[in-house]
Design a protein around this motif. Structure first.
Motif, PDB file in Angstrom:
ATOM      1  N   VAL A  74       0.850  -1.182   0.000  1.00  0.00           N
ATOM      2  CA  VAL A  74       0.000   0.000   0.000  1.00  0.00           C
ATOM      3  C   VAL A  74       0.889   1.236   0.000  1.00  0.00           C
ATOM      4  CG1 VAL A  74      -1.775   1.286   1.252  1.00  0.00           C
ATOM      5  CG2 VAL A  74      -1.824  -1.209   1.242  1.00  0.00           C
ATOM      6  N   TRP A  75       0.718   2.068  -1.004  1.00  0.00           N
ATOM      7  CA  TRP A  75       1.452   3.311  -1.139  1.00  0.00           C
ATOM      8  C   TRP A  75       0.456   4.456  -1.185  1.00  0.00           C
ATOM      9  CZ3 TRP A  75       6.783   3.571  -1.384  1.00  0.00           C
ATOM     10  CH2 TRP A  75       7.440   2.357  -1.485  1.00  0.00           C
ATOM     11  N   ASN A  76       0.793   5.548  -0.519  1.00  0.00           N
ATOM     12  CA  ASN A  76      -0.050   6.738  -0.536  1.00  0.00           C
ATOM     13  C   ASN A  76       0.495   7.715  -1.562  1.00  0.00           C
ATOM     14  OD1 ASN A  76      -2.043   6.876   2.011  1.00  0.00           O
ATOM     15  ND2 ASN A  76      -0.279   5.598   2.438  1.00  0.00           N
ATOM     16  N   TYR A  77      -0.390   8.209  -2.425  1.00  0.00           N
ATOM     17  CA  TYR A  77      -0.004   9.147  -3.471  1.00  0.00           C
ATOM     18  C   TYR A  77      -0.875  10.394  -3.404  1.00  0.00           C
ATOM     19  CZ  TYR A  77       2.628   5.401  -5.704  1.00  0.00           C
ATOM     20  OH  TYR A  77       3.528   4.410  -5.971  1.00  0.00           O
ATOM     21  N   PRO A  78      -0.329  11.526  -3.836  1.00  0.00           N
ATOM     22  CA  PRO A  78      -1.141  12.743  -3.919  1.00  0.00           C
ATOM     23  C   PRO A  78      -1.948  12.755  -5.216  1.00  0.00           C
ATOM     24  CG  PRO A  78       1.147  13.240  -4.448  1.00  0.00           C
ATOM     25  CD  PRO A  78       1.097  11.787  -4.081  1.00  0.00           C
ATOM     26  N   PHE A  79      -3.259  12.782  -5.076  1.00  0.00           N
ATOM     27  CA  PHE A  79      -4.169  12.877  -6.215  1.00  0.00           C
ATOM     28  C   PHE A  79      -4.516  14.347  -6.386  1.00  0.00           C
ATOM     29  CE2 PHE A  79      -4.287   8.513  -5.193  1.00  0.00           C
ATOM     30  CZ  PHE A  79      -4.674   7.841  -6.343  1.00  0.00           C
ATOM     31  N   TYR A  80      -4.290  14.877  -7.574  1.00  0.00           N
ATOM     32  CA  TYR A  80      -4.422  16.315  -7.771  1.00  0.00           C
ATOM     33  C   TYR A  80      -5.371  16.699  -8.899  1.00  0.00           C
ATOM     34  CZ  TYR A  80      -1.084  15.388 -11.518  1.00  0.00           C
ATOM     35  OH  TYR A  80      -0.458  14.885 -12.630  1.00  0.00           O
ATOM     36  N   GLN A  81      -5.898  15.730  -9.631  1.00  0.00           N
ATOM     37  CA  GLN A  81      -6.771  16.046 -10.755  1.00  0.00           C
ATOM     38  C   GLN A  81      -7.778  14.923 -10.939  1.00  0.00           C
ATOM     39  OE1 GLN A  81      -4.505  16.699 -14.294  1.00  0.00           O
ATOM     40  NE2 GLN A  81      -6.261  17.301 -15.521  1.00  0.00           N
ATOM     41  N   TYR A  82      -8.960  15.291 -11.390  1.00  0.00           N
ATOM     42  CA  TYR A  82      -9.958  14.270 -11.699  1.00  0.00           C
ATOM     43  C   TYR A  82     -10.791  14.726 -12.881  1.00  0.00           C
ATOM     44  CZ  TYR A  82     -13.975  16.894  -9.941  1.00  0.00           C
ATOM     45  OH  TYR A  82     -14.963  17.825  -9.769  1.00  0.00           O
ATOM     46  N   GLU A  83     -11.439  13.755 -13.498  1.00  0.00           N
ATOM     47  CA  GLU A  83     -12.354  14.036 -14.593  1.00  0.00           C
ATOM     48  C   GLU A  83     -13.505  13.037 -14.505  1.00  0.00           C
ATOM     49  OE1 GLU A  83     -12.491  13.704 -19.485  1.00  0.00           O
ATOM     50  OE2 GLU A  83     -10.655  13.192 -18.418  1.00  0.00           O
ATOM     51  N   VAL A  84     -14.714  13.543 -14.531  1.00  0.00           N
ATOM     52  CA  VAL A  84     -15.860  12.656 -14.626  1.00  0.00           C
ATOM     53  C   VAL A  84     -16.008  12.335 -16.112  1.00  0.00           C
ATOM     54  CG1 VAL A  84     -18.331  12.381 -14.280  1.00  0.00           C
ATOM     55  CG2 VAL A  84     -16.963  13.569 -12.559  1.00  0.00           C
ATOM     56  N   VAL A  85     -15.547  11.159 -16.483  1.00  0.00           N
ATOM     57  CA  VAL A  85     -15.515  10.739 -17.878  1.00  0.00           C
ATOM     58  C   VAL A  85     -16.928  10.476 -18.385  1.00  0.00           C
ATOM     59  CG1 VAL A  85     -14.638   8.992 -19.482  1.00  0.00           C
ATOM     60  CG2 VAL A  85     -13.206   9.779 -17.581  1.00  0.00           C
ATOM     61  N   ASN A  86     -17.742   9.892 -17.525  1.00  0.00           N
ATOM     62  CA  ASN A  86     -19.113   9.587 -17.911  1.00  0.00           C
ATOM     63  C   ASN A  86     -19.984   9.607 -16.673  1.00  0.00           C
ATOM     64  OD1 ASN A  86     -21.312   8.793 -19.482  1.00  0.00           O
ATOM     65  ND2 ASN A  86     -20.886   6.628 -19.149  1.00  0.00           N
ATOM     66  N   MET A  87     -21.152  10.250 -16.774  1.00  0.00           N
ATOM     67  CA  MET A  87     -22.124  10.231 -15.683  1.00  0.00           C
ATOM     68  C   MET A  87     -23.515  10.131 -16.284  1.00  0.00           C
ATOM     69  SD  MET A  87     -22.736  12.943 -12.634  1.00  0.00           S
ATOM     70  CE  MET A  87     -22.827  12.237 -11.014  1.00  0.00           C
ATOM     71  N   ASP A  88     -24.195   9.041 -15.963  1.00  0.00           N
ATOM     72  CA  ASP A  88     -25.543   8.812 -16.459  1.00  0.00           C
ATOM     73  C   ASP A  88     -26.498   8.910 -15.272  1.00  0.00           C
ATOM     74  OD1 ASP A  88     -27.925   7.986 -17.551  1.00  0.00           O
ATOM     75  OD2 ASP A  88     -27.183   6.033 -18.224  1.00  0.00           O
ATOM     76  N   ARG A  89     -27.260   9.997 -15.212  1.00  0.00           N
ATOM     77  CA  ARG A  89     -28.199  10.208 -14.115  1.00  0.00           C
ATOM     78  C   ARG A  89     -29.532   9.495 -14.346  1.00  0.00           C
ATOM     79  NH1 ARG A  89     -27.481  14.287 -10.331  1.00  0.00           N
ATOM     80  NH2 ARG A  89     -25.501  15.375 -10.532  1.00  0.00           N
TER      81      ARG A  89
END
Length: 176
Positions: A74-89
């Motif tokens: 288990v390694w901890n990494y800094p997550f700095y960006q995200y993208e919602v590639v697909n969202m179906d409501r």
């Protein structure tokens, strides 16, 4: 420099946002005694992850630390960006059930307050540690997560469940 920064952050105040690290085998939604409550070894709820990422990274531009399991380490990494590639409501209860439990998942019980559901694929980007990294150059790592969000009558996230390969590959916990 990175070693000094890592040491500095090891002694810093932190806020745990959710999840846990469990050495036992993970349970699935269908194995819960109370289907509306995640088990002790189910790590972070995707609803919690979705809201935290959108607010911490999206709104205030703050890095979130999450674990990435690699070959039983288990390694901890800094997550700095995200993208919602697909969202179906427009996901029905039956479709959500199928996404979570596959065929035969008709016994799954959602949060009783869930009025609607959304199927999501989110891509997370993190700074990974590599031997080939040059000074000042960031080599990003990425992975996608898929999940169903449970939404209340006003469209607010009240929970969720992992789907597809994310059942087994998702962060255990996250912190800032």
């Amino acid at each position: 420099i990175k070693a000094l920064m890592a040491e500095l952050h090891m002694s810093a105040d932190y806020e745990f946002l959710g999840g846990n690290r469990c050495e036992l085998s993970r349970s699935t939604p269908l194995q819960r005694q109370d289907p509306t409550v995640m088990g002790d070894c189910e790590d972070i709820n995707p609803g919690t992850l979705h809201v935290a990422v959108a607010n911490w990274i999206g709104k205030i531009g703050h890095t979130i630390l999450m674990d990435e399991n690699v070959k039983d380490e288990v390694w901890n990494y800094p997550f700095y960006q995200y993208e919602v590639v697909n969202m179906d409501r427009g996901v029905s209860r039956a479709q959500a059930m199928s996404l979570i439990a596959g065929n035969g998942g008709n016994d799954y019980i959602f949060n009783p307050a869930a009025a609607s559901f959304a199927s999501v694929r989110m891509r997370l980007t993190y700074a990974q540690a590599t031997k080939g990294e040059q000074l000042g150059q960031r080599i990003p790592g990425q992975f996608d997560l898929t999940y169903v969000l449970e939404l209340d009558g006003d469209g607010r996230v009240i929970g969720g469940e992992w789907t597809g390969s994310s059942h087994n590959r998702h962060p255990d916990f996250m912190w800032v």
